[in-house]
Design a protein around this motif. Structure first.
Motif, mmCIF file in Angstrom:
data_model
loop_
_atom_site.group_PDB
_atom_site.id
_atom_site.type_symbol
_atom_site.label_atom_id
_atom_site.label_comp_id
_atom_site.label_asym_id
_atom_site.label_seq_id
_atom_site.Cartn_x
_atom_site.Cartn_y
_atom_site.Cartn_z
ATOM 1 N N LYS A 42 0.824 -1.216 0.000
ATOM 2 C CA LYS A 42 0.000 0.000 0.000
ATOM 3 C C LYS A 42 0.859 1.267 0.000
ATOM 4 O O LYS A 42 0.642 2.182 -0.804
ATOM 5 C CB LYS A 42 -0.937 0.007 1.234
ATOM 6 C CG LYS A 42 -1.873 -1.199 1.307
ATOM 7 C CD LYS A 42 -2.790 -1.148 2.521
ATOM 8 C CE LYS A 42 -2.079 -1.198 3.847
ATOM 9 N NZ LYS A 42 -1.287 -2.436 4.085
ATOM 10 N N SER A 43 1.819 1.326 0.931
ATOM 11 C CA SER A 43 2.663 2.524 0.992
ATOM 12 C C SER A 43 3.516 2.638 -0.268
ATOM 13 O O SER A 43 3.725 3.745 -0.790
ATOM 14 C CB SER A 43 3.582 2.476 2.221
ATOM 15 O OG SER A 43 2.812 2.433 3.397
ATOM 16 N N THR A 44 3.980 1.505 -0.762
ATOM 17 C CA THR A 44 4.787 1.520 -1.983
ATOM 18 C C THR A 44 3.983 2.102 -3.149
ATOM 19 O O THR A 44 4.513 2.861 -3.967
ATOM 20 C CB THR A 44 5.259 0.086 -2.333
ATOM 21 O OG1 THR A 44 6.007 -0.425 -1.225
ATOM 22 C CG2 THR A 44 6.114 0.070 -3.588
ATOM 23 N N PRO A 83 1.622 10.856 4.360
ATOM 24 C CA PRO A 83 2.224 9.520 4.446
ATOM 25 C C PRO A 83 1.922 8.824 5.762
ATOM 26 O O PRO A 83 1.431 9.435 6.712
ATOM 27 C CB PRO A 83 3.724 9.801 4.305
ATOM 28 C CG PRO A 83 3.902 11.182 4.792
ATOM 29 C CD PRO A 83 2.616 11.914 4.506
ATOM 30 N N GLU A 84 2.259 7.540 5.795
ATOM 31 C CA GLU A 84 1.879 6.675 6.917
ATOM 32 C C GLU A 84 2.446 7.154 8.256
ATOM 33 O O GLU A 84 1.746 7.195 9.245
ATOM 34 C CB GLU A 84 2.375 5.265 6.605
ATOM 35 C CG GLU A 84 1.978 4.229 7.607
ATOM 36 C CD GLU A 84 2.422 2.832 7.165
ATOM 37 O OE1 GLU A 84 2.970 2.677 6.063
ATOM 38 O OE2 GLU A 84 2.202 1.910 7.943
ATOM 39 N N ARG A 85 3.695 7.499 8.287
ATOM 40 C CA ARG A 85 4.283 7.851 9.584
ATOM 41 C C ARG A 85 4.337 9.367 9.790
ATOM 42 O O ARG A 85 5.097 9.859 10.606
ATOM 43 C CB ARG A 85 5.656 7.206 9.730
ATOM 44 C CG ARG A 85 5.534 5.778 10.285
ATOM 45 C CD ARG A 85 6.833 5.031 10.266
ATOM 46 N NE ARG A 85 7.144 4.555 8.943
ATOM 47 C CZ ARG A 85 6.635 3.452 8.392
ATOM 48 N NH1 ARG A 85 5.792 2.707 9.082
ATOM 49 N NH2 ARG A 85 6.960 3.088 7.177
ATOM 50 N N VAL A 157 -3.778 9.452 0.957
ATOM 51 C CA VAL A 157 -3.680 9.315 2.414
ATOM 52 C C VAL A 157 -3.375 7.859 2.749
ATOM 53 O O VAL A 157 -4.168 6.963 2.450
ATOM 54 C CB VAL A 157 -4.987 9.733 3.119
ATOM 55 C CG1 VAL A 157 -4.752 9.816 4.622
ATOM 56 C CG2 VAL A 157 -5.506 11.068 2.598
ATOM 57 N N ASP A 158 -2.215 7.644 3.380
ATOM 58 C CA ASP A 158 -1.791 6.278 3.705
ATOM 59 C C ASP A 158 -2.275 5.908 5.098
ATOM 60 O O ASP A 158 -1.851 6.490 6.090
ATOM 61 C CB ASP A 158 -0.258 6.192 3.617
ATOM 62 C CG ASP A 158 0.238 4.753 3.465
ATOM 63 O OD1 ASP A 158 -0.610 3.846 3.311
ATOM 64 O OD2 ASP A 158 1.463 4.556 3.489
ATOM 65 N N GLU A 159 -3.164 4.940 5.164
ATOM 66 C CA GLU A 159 -3.706 4.399 6.421
ATOM 67 C C GLU A 159 -4.122 5.485 7.417
ATOM 68 O O GLU A 159 -3.557 5.594 8.506
ATOM 69 C CB GLU A 159 -2.683 3.456 7.065
ATOM 70 C CG GLU A 159 -2.380 2.265 6.169
ATOM 71 C CD GLU A 159 -2.021 1.002 6.944
ATOM 72 O OE1 GLU A 159 -2.750 0.710 7.920
ATOM 73 O OE2 GLU A 159 -1.067 0.331 6.569
ATOM 74 N N PRO A 160 -5.143 6.262 7.049
ATOM 75 C CA PRO A 160 -5.545 7.371 7.917
ATOM 76 C C PRO A 160 -5.995 6.951 9.315
ATOM 77 O O PRO A 160 -5.961 7.770 10.225
ATOM 78 C CB PRO A 160 -6.700 8.035 7.147
ATOM 79 C CG PRO A 160 -7.149 7.035 6.155
ATOM 80 C CD PRO A 160 -5.934 6.205 5.819
HETATM 81 MG MG MG Z 1 2.253 0.956 4.672
#
Ligand code: MG
Ligand code: ADP
Length: 234
Positions: A42-44, A83-85, A157-160
């Motif tokens: 997903k993030s990729t 991003p995720e983090r 939006v990565d994993e909100p």
């Molecule tokens: Mg990820």
């Protein structure tokens, strides 16, 4: 019209391949979801749209290829990324973290801050607070706000909802819906929380070890018995 078209996209970390021939389209004005387990890619996928990975295949924004463009150029063409983090500056204030996002859209700073404060009144109340002292939900709001400072038409939006309490997830869902309905944004979210994506997105893609294994509307996907068991807990 498709705002974003991803065509036969593969992504690599050195010799390791993380995405295999991923194709999908994002219609202008829609919210789409990409769901998948940890490590699915997903993030990729979102990093690849932003020009942050080594890829093959093509990515087009309004029919113009952005493959090979630098991240800053992709931001200037209207793609915002939360991003995720988060990558917030922990010892800077909420306001300064938001302004970090403004470097590509200086003329829009006042208007964008206005939009962000309308969506997240808490960020205006706490604009002097260091983000290191904020809750996870507040940091997610700052991260979304910083992405909005770039004046995007397309927001990734990565994993909100990762690590957030159910009540905060509902607040985030509400903001993403308002961005679509009131501000005309097109939104792509990734989620491990499949049910969150299903309540929000019009079209959902299921990613498994770097490949799209199913795509459809929430109703179509929940009717698929194999997916229901693996992703939707029933
Ligand atoms: Mg990820
Ligand atoms: N920087 C990296 N270097 C090497 N491999 C990576 C890197 N980032 C991710 N990967 C690998 O790529 C695959 C997809 O990861 P990722 O996109 O982070 O998945 P997700 O976001 O769905 O959890 C995983 O196998 C992961 O180990």
């Amino acid at each position: 019209m498709a705002l974003l078209e991803i065509d036969q996209l593969s992504a690599f970390y050195g010799k390791a391949q993380a995405l295999y021939d991923v194709s999908l389209q994002v219609e202008e004005g829609s919210i789409i979801g990409v769901i998948g387990a940890n490590g699915a890619g997903k993030s990729t996928l979102l990093d690849s749209v932003m020009g942050l990975t080594k890829t093959q295949g093509d990515i087009r924004l309004e029919s113009a290829s952005i493959s090979g463009c630098k991240p800053g150029e992709i931001v200037r063409r209207g793609v915002g990324y939360a991003p995720e983090r988060f990558n917030l500056f922990p010892y800077m204030s909420v306001r300064d973290n938001l302004l970090v996002g403004a470097y590509t859209a200086r003329d829009d700073i006042a208007r964008n801050l206005d939009m962000i404060h309308t969506l997240f009144p808490r960020l205006e109340e706490r604009e002097g607070q260091e983000t290191s002292t904020q809750s996870g939900g507040e940091r997610q709001m700052v991260s979304l706000g910083r992405a909005l400072m770039t004046s995007p038409r397309l927001l990734l939006v990565d994993e909100p909802t990762i690590g957030l309490a159910p009540k905060v997830c509902l607040e985030i869902a509400d903001v993403l819906r308002r961005l679509q309905a009131e501000f005309g944004l097109t939104v792509v979210i990734t989620e491990q929380n499949a049910n969150f994506a299903l309540t929000l997105a019009e079209q959902v893609h299921v990613l498994e070890t770097g490949r799209i294994v199913a795509s459809g509307t929430p109703a179509e996907l929940t009717d698929d018995p194999r997916l229901a068991e693996a992703y939707f807990g029933h």
